[in-house]
Design a protein around this motif. Structure first.
Motif, mmCIF file in Angstrom:
data_model
loop_
_atom_site.group_PDB
_atom_site.id
_atom_site.type_symbol
_atom_site.label_atom_id
_atom_site.label_comp_id
_atom_site.label_asym_id
_atom_site.label_seq_id
_atom_site.Cartn_x
_atom_site.Cartn_y
_atom_site.Cartn_z
ATOM 1 N N THR A 107 46.655 41.384 46.432
ATOM 2 C CA THR A 107 47.256 41.774 47.711
ATOM 3 C C THR A 107 47.243 43.279 47.908
ATOM 4 N N THR A 108 46.575 44.008 46.989
ATOM 5 C CA THR A 108 46.440 45.475 47.027
ATOM 6 C C THR A 108 47.791 46.179 47.036
ATOM 7 N N THR A 109 48.816 45.533 46.487
ATOM 8 C CA THR A 109 50.119 46.186 46.390
ATOM 9 C C THR A 109 50.103 47.235 45.293
ATOM 10 N N GLY A 110 49.689 46.845 44.086
ATOM 11 C CA GLY A 110 49.491 47.801 43.008
ATOM 12 C C GLY A 110 50.728 48.608 42.654
ATOM 13 N N TYR A 111 51.709 47.972 42.009
ATOM 14 C CA TYR A 111 52.933 48.696 41.647
ATOM 15 C C TYR A 111 52.685 49.790 40.621
ATOM 16 N N GLY A 112 51.689 49.624 39.748
ATOM 17 C CA GLY A 112 51.359 50.664 38.785
ATOM 18 C C GLY A 112 52.189 50.643 37.529
ATOM 19 N N HIS A 113 53.132 49.699 37.396
ATOM 20 C CA HIS A 113 53.974 49.657 36.205
ATOM 21 C C HIS A 113 53.274 48.980 35.042
ATOM 22 N N THR A 114 52.293 48.124 35.335
ATOM 23 C CA THR A 114 51.537 47.423 34.306
ATOM 24 C C THR A 114 50.055 47.602 34.582
ATOM 25 N N VAL A 115 49.312 48.016 33.571
ATOM 26 C CA VAL A 115 47.874 48.227 33.715
ATOM 27 C C VAL A 115 47.188 47.639 32.491
ATOM 28 N N PRO A 116 45.923 47.234 32.608
ATOM 29 C CA PRO A 116 45.211 46.718 31.439
ATOM 30 C C PRO A 116 45.108 47.765 30.337
ATOM 31 N N LEU A 117 45.344 47.346 29.112
ATOM 32 C CA LEU A 117 45.298 48.256 27.971
ATOM 33 C C LEU A 117 43.918 48.306 27.334
ATOM 34 N N SER A 118 43.220 47.182 27.297
ATOM 35 C CA SER A 118 41.937 47.100 26.605
ATOM 36 C C SER A 118 40.789 47.341 27.576
ATOM 37 N N ASP A 119 39.628 47.710 27.013
ATOM 38 C CA ASP A 119 38.426 47.883 27.840
ATOM 39 C C ASP A 119 38.012 46.555 28.461
ATOM 40 N N GLY A 120 38.155 45.465 27.686
ATOM 41 C CA GLY A 120 37.828 44.161 28.229
ATOM 42 C C GLY A 120 38.693 43.799 29.419
ATOM 43 N N GLY A 121 39.993 44.134 29.317
ATOM 44 C CA GLY A 121 40.897 43.874 30.434
ATOM 45 C C GLY A 121 40.547 44.695 31.661
ATOM 46 N N LYS A 122 40.127 45.943 31.454
ATOM 47 C CA LYS A 122 39.731 46.795 32.584
ATOM 48 C C LYS A 122 38.470 46.252 33.264
ATOM 49 N N VAL A 123 37.482 45.833 32.448
ATOM 50 C CA VAL A 123 36.248 45.283 33.014
ATOM 51 C C VAL A 123 36.542 43.997 33.786
ATOM 52 N N PHE A 124 37.353 43.113 33.196
ATOM 53 C CA PHE A 124 37.692 41.872 33.884
ATOM 54 C C PHE A 124 38.441 42.153 35.182
ATOM 55 N N CYS A 125 39.319 43.169 35.159
ATOM 56 C CA CYS A 125 40.082 43.507 36.362
ATOM 57 C C CYS A 125 39.153 43.948 37.489
ATOM 58 N N ILE A 126 38.095 44.688 37.148
ATOM 59 C CA ILE A 126 37.136 45.138 38.165
ATOM 60 C C ILE A 126 36.461 43.941 38.826
ATOM 61 N N PHE A 127 35.893 43.046 38.003
ATOM 62 C CA PHE A 127 35.171 41.901 38.556
ATOM 63 C C PHE A 127 36.114 40.909 39.233
ATOM 64 N N TYR A 128 37.314 40.741 38.672
ATOM 65 C CA TYR A 128 38.307 39.854 39.276
ATOM 66 C C TYR A 128 38.701 40.361 40.658
ATOM 67 N N THR A 129 38.833 41.676 40.795
ATOM 68 C CA THR A 129 39.191 42.264 42.083
ATOM 69 C C THR A 129 38.038 42.158 43.067
ATOM 70 N N LEU A 130 36.811 42.390 42.591
ATOM 71 C CA LEU A 130 35.646 42.287 43.472
ATOM 72 C C LEU A 130 35.507 40.890 44.067
ATOM 73 N N LEU A 131 35.827 39.872 43.270
ATOM 74 C CA LEU A 131 35.767 38.499 43.770
ATOM 75 C C LEU A 131 37.041 38.114 44.519
ATOM 76 N N GLY A 132 38.178 38.605 44.039
ATOM 77 C CA GLY A 132 39.457 38.158 44.580
ATOM 78 C C GLY A 132 39.825 38.767 45.911
ATOM 79 N N LEU A 133 39.476 40.037 46.140
ATOM 80 C CA LEU A 133 39.837 40.669 47.410
ATOM 81 C C LEU A 133 39.171 39.985 48.609
ATOM 82 N N PRO A 134 37.855 39.716 48.588
ATOM 83 C CA PRO A 134 37.281 38.975 49.720
ATOM 84 C C PRO A 134 37.894 37.587 49.887
ATOM 85 N N ALA A 135 38.194 36.920 48.772
ATOM 86 C CA ALA A 135 38.819 35.599 48.870
ATOM 87 C C ALA A 135 40.207 35.702 49.484
#
Length: 254
Positions: A107-135
């Motif tokens: 929902t693009t709210t992005g509170y900023g209190h929790t962020v991915p810690l691992s590189d894998g989590g950051k990569v997944f977050c990028i692709f998840y957002t790329l697919l999830g925002l249009p949906a």
């Protein structure tokens, strides 16, 4: 006539940009006047507390050691891990917290209190957002189209045909009713829940959080679930997600 409009519209755009710039400057000036004294007082209190702590533990605590500890604490806090009390009490990556994070990303709210810690989590977050925002945009559009008929056109048409109210007055009264309904269902009612369940939140802070979340600003200064039932985060994810935005959009466009 077309040439006159071609020369007139640029001035209107410049006037609009100038008015918007003045609005930004006004907001900045008000925030400085209201918040700067509070920040100065907080900084002074923090300096005093730090100096008193160093003096009290001068024999067993070095100032560079305190600096290193504070750096680690602040670094952990930027990732949502608190050093207060038992740090394992409030987990950021249990299922309800992860659901809350996923909803805030989509929902693009992005509170900023929790962020991915691992590189894998950051990569997944990028692709998840790329697919999830249009949906998410597609779902919100579909819901909005459906709600426009149910919550906007039909009630106005009913008021006009059944009670003989003019379309203009019917639309105005309906918009006011819908605005009050959204205010009650998506701001005041959730604020009462947060006020009752969240430790230390005032009603004003709860209303402020609901508005910041519903408008997808998500400043992150208030986040539910700390010191309260973890299921509250899941409820907040559903409540502050696409449903509230769709109803709000229907009111604005109706």
């Amino acid at each position: 006539m077309g040439g006159l409009q071609q020369h007139t519209w640029p001035w209107r755009y410049w006037l609009l940009l100038g008015a918007y710039g003045l609005f930004l400057l006004l907001g900045a000036a008000v925030f400085v006047g209201v918040e700067a004294p509070q920040e100065a007082g907080l900084r002074e209190a923090l300096r005093g507390a730090r100096a008193g702590f160093v003096r009290q533990h001068l024999g067993c605590l070095s100032e560079p050691g305190l600096e290193r500890l504070l750096e680690r604490v602040l670094d952990a806090d930027s990732y949502g891990v608190s050093a207060l009390g038992n740090v394992s009490d409030d987990e950021n990556w249990d299922f309800s917290s992860a659901l809350f994070f996923a909803a805030s990303v989509l929902t693009t709210t992005g509170y900023g209190h929790t962020v991915p810690l691992s590189d894998g989590g950051k990569v997944f977050c990028i692709f998840y957002t790329l697919l999830g925002l249009p949906a998410t945009l597609l779902l919100a559009t579909c819901l909005l189209q459906r709600l426009m008929g149910l919550l906007s056109r039909r009630p106005v048409q009913y008021l006009h045909t059944r009670w003989g109210i003019s379309p203009g007055h019917a639309a105005l009264g309906h918009a006011a009713t819908m605005g009050l309904s959204v205010l009650g269902l998506f701001i005041l009612l959730p604020a009462l829940c947060f006020w009752a369940l969240e430790n230390g939140w005032t009603f004003m802070e709860s209303v402020y959080f609901c508005f910041i979340s519903l408008s997808t600003i998500g400043l992150g200064d208030y986040v539910p679930g700390r010191g309260s039932p973890s299921s509250l985060k899941g409820c907040c994810a559903v409540l502050q997600g696409g449903g509230g935005d769709s109803v709000g959009g229907a009111v604005l466009q109706g």
